[in-house]
Design a protein around this motif. Structure first.
Motif, PDB file in Angstrom:
ATOM      1  N   ILE A  50     -81.749  89.263 -33.486  1.00  0.00           N
ATOM      2  CA  ILE A  50     -81.537  90.051 -32.442  1.00  0.00           C
ATOM      3  C   ILE A  50     -83.007  90.100 -31.832  1.00  0.00           C
ATOM      4  O   ILE A  50     -82.939  90.764 -30.669  1.00  0.00           O
ATOM      5  CB  ILE A  50     -80.939  91.490 -32.654  1.00  0.00           C
ATOM      6  CG1 ILE A  50     -80.521  92.058 -31.202  1.00  0.00           C
ATOM      7  CG2 ILE A  50     -81.710  92.620 -33.439  1.00  0.00           C
ATOM      8  CD1 ILE A  50     -79.659  93.011 -31.445  1.00  0.00           C
ATOM      9  N   PHE A  56     -83.302  84.154 -32.161  1.00  0.00           N
ATOM     10  CA  PHE A  56     -81.779  83.872 -32.533  1.00  0.00           C
ATOM     11  C   PHE A  56     -81.696  82.421 -32.318  1.00  0.00           C
ATOM     12  O   PHE A  56     -80.836  81.753 -33.429  1.00  0.00           O
ATOM     13  CB  PHE A  56     -80.933  84.375 -31.121  1.00  0.00           C
ATOM     14  CG  PHE A  56     -79.561  84.202 -31.329  1.00  0.00           C
ATOM     15  CD1 PHE A  56     -78.470  84.569 -31.950  1.00  0.00           C
ATOM     16  CD2 PHE A  56     -79.040  82.830 -30.981  1.00  0.00           C
ATOM     17  CE1 PHE A  56     -77.329  84.247 -32.103  1.00  0.00           C
ATOM     18  CE2 PHE A  56     -77.715  82.551 -30.710  1.00  0.00           C
ATOM     19  CZ  PHE A  56     -76.737  83.237 -31.472  1.00  0.00           C
ATOM     20  N   ASN A  60     -80.170  80.105 -35.573  1.00  0.00           N
ATOM     21  CA  ASN A  60     -79.207  79.222 -35.350  1.00  0.00           C
ATOM     22  C   ASN A  60     -79.415  77.842 -35.859  1.00  0.00           C
ATOM     23  O   ASN A  60     -78.469  77.086 -36.458  1.00  0.00           O
ATOM     24  CB  ASN A  60     -78.467  79.467 -33.750  1.00  0.00           C
ATOM     25  CG  ASN A  60     -77.100  78.798 -33.582  1.00  0.00           C
ATOM     26  OD1 ASN A  60     -77.311  77.850 -33.073  1.00  0.00           O
ATOM     27  ND2 ASN A  60     -76.223  79.261 -34.137  1.00  0.00           N
ATOM     28  N   SER A  75     -81.099  92.034 -40.102  1.00  0.00           N
ATOM     29  CA  SER A  75     -80.563  93.043 -39.180  1.00  0.00           C
ATOM     30  C   SER A  75     -80.772  94.376 -39.533  1.00  0.00           C
ATOM     31  O   SER A  75     -80.420  94.822 -40.870  1.00  0.00           O
ATOM     32  CB  SER A  75     -79.019  92.568 -38.969  1.00  0.00           C
ATOM     33  OG  SER A  75     -78.290  93.133 -39.913  1.00  0.00           O
ATOM     34  N   ALA A  80     -74.851  95.973 -33.034  1.00  0.00           N
ATOM     35  CA  ALA A  80     -75.294  94.663 -32.223  1.00  0.00           C
ATOM     36  C   ALA A  80     -76.103  93.917 -33.032  1.00  0.00           C
ATOM     37  O   ALA A  80     -76.127  92.594 -32.876  1.00  0.00           O
ATOM     38  CB  ALA A  80     -76.285  95.329 -30.959  1.00  0.00           C
ATOM     39  N   ASP A  81     -76.984  94.492 -33.859  1.00  0.00           N
ATOM     40  CA  ASP A  81     -77.650  93.565 -34.566  1.00  0.00           C
ATOM     41  C   ASP A  81     -76.963  92.695 -35.610  1.00  0.00           C
ATOM     42  O   ASP A  81     -77.079  91.670 -35.877  1.00  0.00           O
ATOM     43  CB  ASP A  81     -78.613  94.509 -35.790  1.00  0.00           C
ATOM     44  CG  ASP A  81     -79.776  95.091 -35.021  1.00  0.00           C
ATOM     45  OD1 ASP A  81     -79.742  95.452 -33.757  1.00  0.00           O
ATOM     46  OD2 ASP A  81     -81.185  94.814 -35.532  1.00  0.00           O
ATOM     47  N   ASP A  83     -73.877  91.905 -35.414  1.00  0.00           N
ATOM     48  CA  ASP A  83     -72.988  90.841 -34.762  1.00  0.00           C
ATOM     49  C   ASP A  83     -73.801  89.855 -34.091  1.00  0.00           C
ATOM     50  O   ASP A  83     -73.459  88.734 -34.298  1.00  0.00           O
ATOM     51  CB  ASP A  83     -72.394  91.638 -33.411  1.00  0.00           C
ATOM     52  CG  ASP A  83     -71.212  92.457 -33.737  1.00  0.00           C
ATOM     53  OD1 ASP A  83     -70.915  92.720 -34.801  1.00  0.00           O
ATOM     54  OD2 ASP A  83     -70.921  93.417 -32.966  1.00  0.00           O
ATOM     55  N   ARG A  84     -75.077  89.903 -33.738  1.00  0.00           N
ATOM     56  CA  ARG A  84     -76.020  89.004 -33.596  1.00  0.00           C
ATOM     57  C   ARG A  84     -76.296  88.133 -34.566  1.00  0.00           C
ATOM     58  O   ARG A  84     -76.375  86.806 -34.588  1.00  0.00           O
ATOM     59  CB  ARG A  84     -77.210  89.797 -32.824  1.00  0.00           C
ATOM     60  CG  ARG A  84     -78.108  88.518 -32.127  1.00  0.00           C
ATOM     61  CD  ARG A  84     -77.700  88.040 -30.815  1.00  0.00           C
ATOM     62  NE  ARG A  84     -78.381  87.432 -30.004  1.00  0.00           N
ATOM     63  CZ  ARG A  84     -78.046  86.623 -29.169  1.00  0.00           C
ATOM     64  NH1 ARG A  84     -76.929  86.278 -28.919  1.00  0.00           N
ATOM     65  NH2 ARG A  84     -78.933  85.974 -28.260  1.00  0.00           N
ATOM     66  N   GLU A  87     -73.328  85.845 -35.397  1.00  0.00           N
ATOM     67  CA  GLU A  87     -73.306  84.827 -34.414  1.00  0.00           C
ATOM     68  C   GLU A  87     -74.111  83.628 -34.857  1.00  0.00           C
ATOM     69  O   GLU A  87     -73.926  82.474 -34.511  1.00  0.00           O
ATOM     70  CB  GLU A  87     -73.328  85.231 -32.953  1.00  0.00           C
ATOM     71  CG  GLU A  87     -73.144  84.275 -32.061  1.00  0.00           C
ATOM     72  CD  GLU A  87     -73.370  85.046 -30.404  1.00  0.00           C
ATOM     73  OE1 GLU A  87     -73.301  84.292 -29.727  1.00  0.00           O
ATOM     74  OE2 GLU A  87     -73.582  86.107 -30.457  1.00  0.00           O
TER      75      GLU A  87
END
Length: 515
Positions: A50, A56, A60, A75, A80-81, A83-84, A87
């Motif tokens: 994040i 990110f 990834n 995180s 939000a951290d 979930d990011r 992902e």
């Protein structure tokens, strides 16, 4: 898990990148991740998803690339951290979310402005959320080294109940002493009712020079994961050094009675790759990977070594990779041989153009050097890629003169946004004259905080690896340059640093996780 096995969790790409000026591009992170995979580390903490779009993307991409090691994203204990991070880790063969919250009184009161009850509640919520998104969840008690033992027992028991299967006890500010830290680990394992459901981990900072000692003390008292970095890279004074942890475990099995799965012959090549990419040179007397680590100057020592190596060496240099810097290619080698050798080193090319550029530079280098080593090739690719981004400044021509009877002088031509500009300057030496000439064109008003030159390999024809650290308006960058001429390497490094200062997008943003 085998209780005699220690998990090696490498955080060079996350905590290591928090060293001032050590930010890396995505491509550089992938190269290091591939080297760590060859090293056979168990977990690679690829970044803080994040923190920025660049981070990110790096997490990834590494998740897509790495197959043999678990890939982890840090995180905070925030939805939000988490979930990011999930992902970013979707493509991973084995992914891990590492979530944390501060647990020391000073952090809870002054930073979080939360009560202990609120901290426990947020930690449990975070772990549960992460556990619903991924199987492997690690929970860290930030500043555990200054946390109260009763509160640590409480929050860790709750985190394990919520689904955390690795519990990290970081000495975030490097405050602990080995006997004290080891006893903390022992008490936690003994006092927490569900401790047997989790692996206890340690993450030690080196503010007092005790990171490795604290980590090993924790292992003696039951910790079975150690978080560390190549060359001890990291925020402030750095982290526990991976090479020192691994080789201490291997060399002192008689006392530690544990092992790791690390392929130690890749330690030195990985160390040099990280040093080349970050621009942080390894001090000669650094344990395991320093140039003098297996050198013997004393006549008494040399005599002993000649009679029996073990008189003064507790490890073999070959076991940590000092024998891997072998002669590889020559000026008659073709493009396919070059490409195959690069793949052996874990280096791939994104395009035919990039391969051709690297091969062209290899041919130029081969004409200058009689012997080309693995480290030369690693440095060559770093140089190609550091200059493959869109550049504001580019070195076109350089002449430097230094004699005993005159003031050193440099004359150079630099391309600025495609337009050639010339400058001439005098200085205390050729490098000082070059830097002043460059600045007369760039007018960056940056402060030169560090300048260093080291040899990449042995011999008088070795390439010089120059590092330049510039500071401006609170921003710190490390530029690097290589050449068989150390004066030219220095100019390349300064110009590379200027390009990094000018470009906000070439490096992923500095991260904000403090575990």
């Amino acid at each position: 898990m085998n209780n005699d096995q220690v998990i090696i969790f490498d955080t060079t790409l996350r905590d290591g990148e928090q060293s001032p000026g050590a930010a890396m591009t995505k491509d550089e992170k992938v190269r290091i991740a591939r080297s760590l995979e060859m090293l056979k580390v168990d977990v690679i903490e690829a970044g803080f998803a994040i923190a920025s779009p660049g981070d990110f993307d790096a997490v990834n991409t590494i998740a897509k690339t790495i197959k043999d090691s678990a890939v982890c994203s840090l995180s905070r204990a925030l939805p939000a951290d988490i979930d990011r991070a999930a992902e970013a880790l979707k493509p991973a063969a084995r992914g891990r979310i590492h979530t944390f919250i501060a647990t020391s009184p000073i952090h809870m009161q002054h930073k979080l402005c939360m009560t202990p009850d609120q901290v426990v509640e947020q930690a449990v919520t975070a772990v549960k959320r992460a556990r619903n998104l991924i199987d492997d969840v690690e929970f860290s008690c930030e500043d555990a080294g200054r946390s109260e033992i009763d509160f640590l027992c409480r929050i860790i028991e709750a985190a394990i109940d919520a689904g955390a299967r690795t519990i990290n006890i970081p000495d975030t500010v490097g405050y602990a002493l080995p006997h004290q830290y080891g006893d903390t680990i022992r008490q936690l394992i003994e006092r927490i009712p569900n401790a047997d459901k989790a692996i206890f981990s340690v993450h030690c900072h080196n503010d007092l020079g005790l990171a490795v000692a604290n980590s090993l003390s924790a292992v003696v008292h039951g910790a079975r994961q150690v978080e560390c970095t190549i060359n001890g890279l990291g925020e402030r004074a750095g982290n526990a050094s991976l090479e020192e942890i691994v080789m201490a475990i291997q060399t002192r099995k008689d006392e530690l009675k544990v092992s790791t799965g690390v392929n130690t012959q890749h330690i030195v090549p990985t160390s040099r790759l990280v040093s080349s990419i970050t621009g942080f040179p390894v001090q000669p007397n650094k344990a395991i990977v320093g140039a003098n680590a297996f050198a013997h100057e004393s006549g008494i020592h040399q005599d002993g070594i000649l009679k029996n190596r073990e008189t003064y060496e507790i490890m073999r240099a070959e076991d940590v990779g000092w024998n891997t810097n072998r002669l590889t290619l020559g000026k008659l080698s073709g493009r396919n041989a070059f490409k195959s050798k690069m793949e052996e080193l874990g280096i791939s090319f994104d395009s035919k153009e990039e391969l051709n550029e690297a091969f062209g530079r290899f041919k130029v280098l081969a004409d200058k050097k009689s012997e080309i080593f693995d480290d030369d090739l690693q440095a060559l690719v770093s140089d190609v890629r550091s200059n493959s981004e869109e550049e504001k400044y580019r070195l076109i021509d350089l002449q430097a003169c230094s004699t005993t009877q005159s003031t050193p002088e440099a004359t150079l031509t630099i391309e600025v946004d495609g337009e050639p500009m010339e400058a001439r300057s005098q200085g205390d030496g050729p490098v000082d004259a070059i830097f002043k000439a460059i600045e007369s064109i760039a007018n960056s008003q940056a402060h030169l905080a560090l300048y260093n030159v080291s040899a990449i390999t042995s011999g008088t024809d070795s390439q010089g690896d120059a590092s330049v650290r510039l500071e401006k308006d609170g921003r710190i960058v490390n530029g690097s340059g290589t050449d068989t001429d150390v004066v030219i390497a220095s100019a390349k490094a300064y110009i590379n640093a200027l390009n990094l200062l000018h470009s906000q997008r070439t490096k992923t943003n500095p991260q904000t996780g403090h575990v």
